[in-house]
Motif scaffolding. Structure first.
Motif, PDB file in Angstrom:
ATOM      1  N   LYS A  20       3.320  -7.205   2.966  1.00  0.00           N
ATOM      2  CA  LYS A  20       4.526  -8.034   2.806  1.00  0.00           C
ATOM      3  C   LYS A  20       5.895  -7.400   2.338  1.00  0.00           C
ATOM      4  CE  LYS A  20       6.069 -11.593  -1.227  1.00  0.00           C
ATOM      5  NZ  LYS A  20       6.133 -12.174  -2.572  1.00  0.00           N
ATOM      6  N   LEU A  21       6.782  -7.722   3.315  1.00  0.00           N
ATOM      7  CA  LEU A  21       8.586  -7.603   3.338  1.00  0.00           C
ATOM      8  C   LEU A  21       8.678  -7.361   2.117  1.00  0.00           C
ATOM      9  CD1 LEU A  21      10.351  -6.011   5.502  1.00  0.00           C
ATOM     10  CD2 LEU A  21      11.183  -8.332   5.802  1.00  0.00           C
ATOM     11  N   GLN A  22       9.719  -6.126   1.895  1.00  0.00           N
ATOM     12  CA  GLN A  22      10.196  -5.619   0.043  1.00  0.00           C
ATOM     13  C   GLN A  22      10.952  -5.627   1.027  1.00  0.00           C
ATOM     14  OE1 GLN A  22       6.963  -4.401  -1.905  1.00  0.00           O
ATOM     15  NE2 GLN A  22       6.376  -5.422  -3.111  1.00  0.00           N
ATOM     16  N   VAL A  23      12.333  -5.619   0.338  1.00  0.00           N
ATOM     17  CA  VAL A  23      13.543  -5.069   1.142  1.00  0.00           C
ATOM     18  C   VAL A  23      13.746  -4.111   0.052  1.00  0.00           C
ATOM     19  CG1 VAL A  23      16.248  -5.274   1.773  1.00  0.00           C
ATOM     20  CG2 VAL A  23      13.979  -7.574   2.630  1.00  0.00           C
ATOM     21  N   GLY A  24      13.693  -4.651  -0.594  1.00  0.00           N
ATOM     22  CA  GLY A  24      13.931  -3.087  -1.900  1.00  0.00           C
ATOM     23  C   GLY A  24      13.426  -2.210  -1.525  1.00  0.00           C
ATOM     24  N   HIS A  25      11.739  -2.036  -1.295  1.00  0.00           N
ATOM     25  CA  HIS A  25      11.326  -1.221  -1.513  1.00  0.00           C
ATOM     26  C   HIS A  25      11.018   0.076  -0.099  1.00  0.00           C
ATOM     27  CE1 HIS A  25       7.054   1.566  -1.489  1.00  0.00           C
ATOM     28  NE2 HIS A  25       6.802   0.683  -0.283  1.00  0.00           N
ATOM     29  N   LEU A  26      11.307  -1.278   0.808  1.00  0.00           N
ATOM     30  CA  LEU A  26      11.682  -0.750   2.193  1.00  0.00           C
ATOM     31  C   LEU A  26      12.953   0.367   2.247  1.00  0.00           C
ATOM     32  CD1 LEU A  26      11.605  -0.385   5.965  1.00  0.00           C
ATOM     33  CD2 LEU A  26      13.073  -2.694   5.809  1.00  0.00           C
ATOM     34  N   VAL A  27      14.693  -0.652   2.031  1.00  0.00           N
ATOM     35  CA  VAL A  27      15.302   0.631   2.072  1.00  0.00           C
ATOM     36  C   VAL A  27      14.861   1.927   1.114  1.00  0.00           C
ATOM     37  CG1 VAL A  27      17.967   0.619   0.701  1.00  0.00           C
ATOM     38  CG2 VAL A  27      16.821  -1.305   1.731  1.00  0.00           C
ATOM     39  N   LYS A  28      14.190   1.437   0.248  1.00  0.00           N
ATOM     40  CA  LYS A  28      14.175   3.023  -1.223  1.00  0.00           C
ATOM     41  C   LYS A  28      13.274   4.231  -0.205  1.00  0.00           C
ATOM     42  CE  LYS A  28      11.873   4.310  -5.378  1.00  0.00           C
ATOM     43  NZ  LYS A  28      11.203   4.344  -6.693  1.00  0.00           N
ATOM     44  N   SER A  29      12.214   3.788   0.427  1.00  0.00           N
ATOM     45  CA  SER A  29      11.303   4.782   1.610  1.00  0.00           C
ATOM     46  C   SER A  29      12.142   5.113   2.476  1.00  0.00           C
ATOM     47  CB  SER A  29       9.698   3.579   2.174  1.00  0.00           C
ATOM     48  OG  SER A  29      10.533   2.897   2.834  1.00  0.00           O
ATOM     49  N   LEU A  30      13.444   4.149   3.349  1.00  0.00           N
ATOM     50  CA  LEU A  30      14.149   4.908   4.068  1.00  0.00           C
ATOM     51  C   LEU A  30      15.285   5.787   3.523  1.00  0.00           C
ATOM     52  CD1 LEU A  30      14.665   2.302   5.866  1.00  0.00           C
ATOM     53  CD2 LEU A  30      12.981   3.588   6.680  1.00  0.00           C
ATOM     54  N   GLU A  75       3.789   8.358   7.203  1.00  0.00           N
ATOM     55  CA  GLU A  75       2.344   7.319   7.305  1.00  0.00           C
ATOM     56  C   GLU A  75       1.726   8.114   6.401  1.00  0.00           C
ATOM     57  OE1 GLU A  75      -1.237   5.989  10.154  1.00  0.00           O
ATOM     58  OE2 GLU A  75       0.490   7.174  10.902  1.00  0.00           O
ATOM     59  N   VAL A  76       1.324  10.123   6.396  1.00  0.00           N
ATOM     60  CA  VAL A  76       1.119  10.207   5.892  1.00  0.00           C
ATOM     61  C   VAL A  76       1.618  10.558   4.224  1.00  0.00           C
ATOM     62  CG1 VAL A  76       0.662  13.609   4.733  1.00  0.00           C
ATOM     63  CG2 VAL A  76       0.769  12.516   7.293  1.00  0.00           C
ATOM     64  N   LYS A  77       3.048  10.256   4.250  1.00  0.00           N
ATOM     65  CA  LYS A  77       3.494   9.957   2.363  1.00  0.00           C
ATOM     66  C   LYS A  77       3.141   8.515   1.699  1.00  0.00           C
ATOM     67  CE  LYS A  77       7.093  14.064   2.917  1.00  0.00           C
ATOM     68  NZ  LYS A  77       8.452  13.931   2.693  1.00  0.00           N
ATOM     69  N   ASN A  78       3.420   7.734   2.931  1.00  0.00           N
ATOM     70  CA  ASN A  78       3.085   6.044   2.433  1.00  0.00           C
ATOM     71  C   ASN A  78       2.117   5.040   2.712  1.00  0.00           C
ATOM     72  OD1 ASN A  78       5.940   6.783   1.437  1.00  0.00           O
ATOM     73  ND2 ASN A  78       6.585   6.159   3.662  1.00  0.00           N
ATOM     74  N   GLY A  79       1.503   5.940   3.718  1.00  0.00           N
ATOM     75  CA  GLY A  79       0.345   5.362   4.285  1.00  0.00           C
ATOM     76  C   GLY A  79       0.257   3.910   5.183  1.00  0.00           C
ATOM     77  N   VAL A  80       1.357   3.480   5.498  1.00  0.00           N
ATOM     78  CA  VAL A  80       1.978   3.193   6.257  1.00  0.00           C
ATOM     79  C   VAL A  80       2.722   3.253   7.561  1.00  0.00           C
ATOM     80  CG1 VAL A  80       2.933   0.782   7.006  1.00  0.00           C
ATOM     81  CG2 VAL A  80       2.119   1.239   4.092  1.00  0.00           C
ATOM     82  N   ARG A  81       2.015   3.154   8.747  1.00  0.00           N
ATOM     83  CA  ARG A  81       2.933   2.938  10.070  1.00  0.00           C
ATOM     84  C   ARG A  81       4.080   1.744  10.604  1.00  0.00           C
ATOM     85  NH1 ARG A  81       1.945   8.053  13.158  1.00  0.00           N
ATOM     86  NH2 ARG A  81       2.654   7.447  14.728  1.00  0.00           N
ATOM     87  N   GLU A  82       5.013   2.468  10.841  1.00  0.00           N
ATOM     88  CA  GLU A  82       6.465   2.074  10.774  1.00  0.00           C
ATOM     89  C   GLU A  82       7.369   2.253  11.504  1.00  0.00           C
ATOM     90  OE1 GLU A  82       7.392   0.328   6.428  1.00  0.00           O
ATOM     91  OE2 GLU A  82       7.488   2.398   6.639  1.00  0.00           O
ATOM     92  N   ASP A  83       6.576   2.528  12.836  1.00  0.00           N
ATOM     93  CA  ASP A  83       7.322   3.294  14.272  1.00  0.00           C
ATOM     94  C   ASP A  83       8.429   2.911  14.741  1.00  0.00           C
ATOM     95  OD1 ASP A  83       4.436   4.377  15.990  1.00  0.00           O
ATOM     96  OD2 ASP A  83       4.370   3.143  14.262  1.00  0.00           O
TER      97      ASP A  83
END
Length: 463
Positions: free
Chosen positions: A228-238, A366-374
Motif C-alpha cells: 500500500k502506498l504510504q507517502v510519508g513512509h516513501l518520503v522518509k525512506s528516500l 532493496e537490501v535495507k528495505n526489502g522492497v524493489r523500487e527501481d
C-alpha cells in the motif's frame, strides 16, 4: 523475487547496442529541445525569450509530480512476457516522437501571439513532462532487470553514454548545418527546415526505440510492488537513503561543472581568444575523447577498482587540470582546448558509469528495505538531474553579468580576462566538489556493491 531468468540468451552485445539505441532515441528529441527550442521560438515564432524560459522553469516543477508518479506506476505494473520495463518503451515511443514534432510547427508563425504561446506550452508539457517521462523512467530503470551482474550494468551505463555522445555529435553538428540559411548577409534559422528536421528526428527516435525494445532482454524478474502506498513512509525512506542522496548531490555538482564549462565556452573562445572555430574544436575533441578513452576504459577500471573510486579520482584530476590552466593562462586558444578536452575526459569517466551507480543505489535500498523500487528511485534521481540542469542554465548568465559583461563591454580586456578566470574556476570548484561528495557522502564503494549483489542473489535463491 525469482532468480535471474536463464531461459533467454546470455547478456551480450545485443543488450549493449540495444541500450545504446535507447538513449540515442531519447536524445533525438531531448537534445533538439535543449539546444534549439529556445532559438526556434524566439527567432521563428516570435515569442519573447523570457516567456520560453519561464515555461522551461515551470515544467521542472511539473516534472516533480510526473517523474515520481511515473516511477510509482512502473514499480506497481505487472511484468509481461516482454518484461516489466520494456513494454513502456513500445507504448510511448510513438507519442513522445509525435509530441516532439508538434513543438516545431513553423506553419503557425503568423498566428496570434496568444495562440503560439498556448501551442508552445501544451506541446512542450506533453512532450517533456508526460510522454518523455513515461518512456525515460522505465528505460533508465530497466538496467537493473537486464542483468544482476554489476559489471554488466557498468557496461550498459557505458553504452548508454556512448549513445548520448554519438547523439550529441549527430544533432549538435548536423542540425546547424541544415537549419540555418543566409538572408541578406545574415545567418538565420529557417522555420520550415526546423520543422522538417524535427520530423526526421522523430522518425529516427522511433526507429531507435524499436531497436532498443527488440535487442535488450530483461533477465531479472521484478514483480509488481503491491504494498500500500504510504507517502510519508516513501518520503522518509528516500530522504534517509544516504546512497541516493550522495549520488544526487554528486550528479547535480557534475552537471553544474559540465554545463558551466560548455556555457562559458560560448564567451571565453570568441571574446577572450577571438576564435569561434576553437569552440567547435573543443566540443569535438571532448566528445571524441570520451568515446576513445572513457568508453573502453571506464568499465575495466570500475570492475577492478570500483565505480565510486574511479569517478572520484577522475573528477579530482579534472579539477587539477583547470587549476593548472588558471595558473598558466595560455595565450593560444588551442592550448586552452587541450585543457578543456582533458578535463572533459576526466569528468567523462563519472558520466560514463553514473547510470550503473543508480542500479547500485536501487540494490542498496532493496537490501535495507526489502522492497524493489527501481522506478521510484530512478524517477527521484531523474528529477534531481533536471533541477541541476535548471540551476546551470542561470549559472553562466549570472557569472558573466557579475563581471560586468554587456554588449558594450564584450571585448573589454578586464572583462574578458575575468571570463577566462571564471571558465577555469567554475569547473575546478565543481569537479573538486564532485570528488568530495563521492568520497564523503556516497557510501557504495566496490566492496559494498559486491556485498549487496551477493546478498540479493542469496535472497532470490531462497525465494
Amino acid at each position: 523475487m525469482g532468480q535471474e531468468n536463464t531461459k533467454v540468451k546470455p547478456f551480450g552485445w545485443a543488450d549493449k547496442l540495444g541500450y545504446m539505441f535507447g538513449d540515442f532515441g531519447n536524445d533525438f528529441t531531448f537534445i533538439l529541445s535543449s539546444s534549439f527550442m529556445l532559438k526556434f521560438y524566439t527567432d521563428v515564432m516570435g515569442i519573447d525569450g523570457v516567456v520560453v524560459g519561464i515555461l522551461m522553469m515551470i515544467s521542472r516543477f511539473v516534472d516533480a509530480v510526473t517523474d515520481v508518479t511515473m516511477g510509482q506506476i512502473v514499480d506497481r505494473s505487472k511484468p509481461t512476457k516482454d518484461g516489466k520495463f520494456k513494454p513502456w518503451i513500445k507504448r510511448m515511443c510513438g507519442p513522445v516522437a509525435i509530441a516532439s514534432f508538434l513543438i516545431y510547427q513553423s506553419g503557425f508563425a503568423d498566428m496570434a501571439y496568444g495562440f503560439k504561446v498556448v501551442w508552445m506550452v501544451v506541446t512542450y508539457l506533453l512532450w517533456g513532462s508526460i510522454f518523455y517521462t513515461a518512456i525515460n523512467i522505465p528505460y533508465g530503470s530497466m538496467a537493473s532487470a537486464v542483468s544482476a551482474d554489476p559489471d554488466h550494468r557498468t557496461q550498459l551505463s557505458t553504452w548508454r553514454s556512448i549513445g548520448a555522445t554519438l547523439a550529441g555529435l549527430a544533432i549538435g553538428v548536423g542540425t546547424p548545418m541544415v537549419a540555418y540559411v543566409v538572408v541578406d548577409g545574415n545567418t538565420v534559422m529557417s522555420g520550415s527546415r526546423m520543422t522538417t528536421i524535427a520530423g526526421v528526428f522523430s522518425v529516427c527516435a522511433i526507429i531507435c526505440y524499436v531497436l532498443c525494445f527488440k535487442l535488450v532482454k530483461e533477465r531479472v524478474p521484478v514483480p509488481a510492488n503491491t504494498n500500500k502506498l504510504q507517502v510519508g513512509h516513501l518520503v522518509k525512506s528516500l530522504v534517509t537513503n544516504r546512497s541516493l542522496i550522495g549520488i544526487i548531490v554528486a550528479a547535480i555538482l557534475l552537471l553544474l561543472a559540465m554545463l558551466g564549462m560548455q556555457g562559458i565556452a560560448a564567451y571565453v573562445f570568441p571574446n577572450f581568444y577571438g576564435s569561434a572555430a576553437a569552440q567547435s574544436v573543443s566540443s569535438m575533441a571532448g566528445s571524441i575523447g570520451v568515446l576513445l578513452i572513457c568508453a573502453p576504459l571506464a568499465s575495466k577500471l570500475s570492475a577492478k577498482f570500483g565505480k565510486k573510486e574511479v569517478s572520484a579520482v577522475a573528477c579530482f584530476a579534472g579539477a587539477v587540470v583547470y587549476v593548472i590552466c588558471f595558473i598558466l593562462q595560455p595565450e593560444n586558444p588551442y592550448v586552452y582546448v587541450a585543457f578543456y578536452a582533458l578535463a572533459y575526459i576526466c569528468l567523462g569517466f563519472f558520466n560514463t558509469v553514473i547510470w550503473a551507480m543508480i542500479t547500485d543505489v536501487i540494490d542498496d535500498a532493496e537490501v535495507k528495505n526489502g522492497v524493489r523500487e527501481d522506478g521510484t528511485i530512478y524517477s527521484v534521481y531523474s528529477f534531481a538531474r533536471k533541477i541541476g540542469q535548471a540551476l546551470s542554465s542561470g549559472l553562466v548568465g549570472g557569472l558573466v553579468s557579475m563581471v560586468g559583461y554587456t554588449q558594450a563591454t564584450a571585448f573589454d580586456p578586464d572583462v574578458t580576462l575575468n571570463i577566462f578566470r571564471i571558465s577555469c574556476i567554475v569547473p575546478a570548484v565543481g569537479l573538486a566538489a564532485v570528488a568530495l561528495a563521492l568520497a564523503v557522502l556516497y557510501p557504495l564503494g566496490r566492496n559494498k556493491v559486491r556485498a549487496n549483489v551477493a546478498e540479493l542473489q542469496k535472497r532470490r535463491e531462497n525465494a
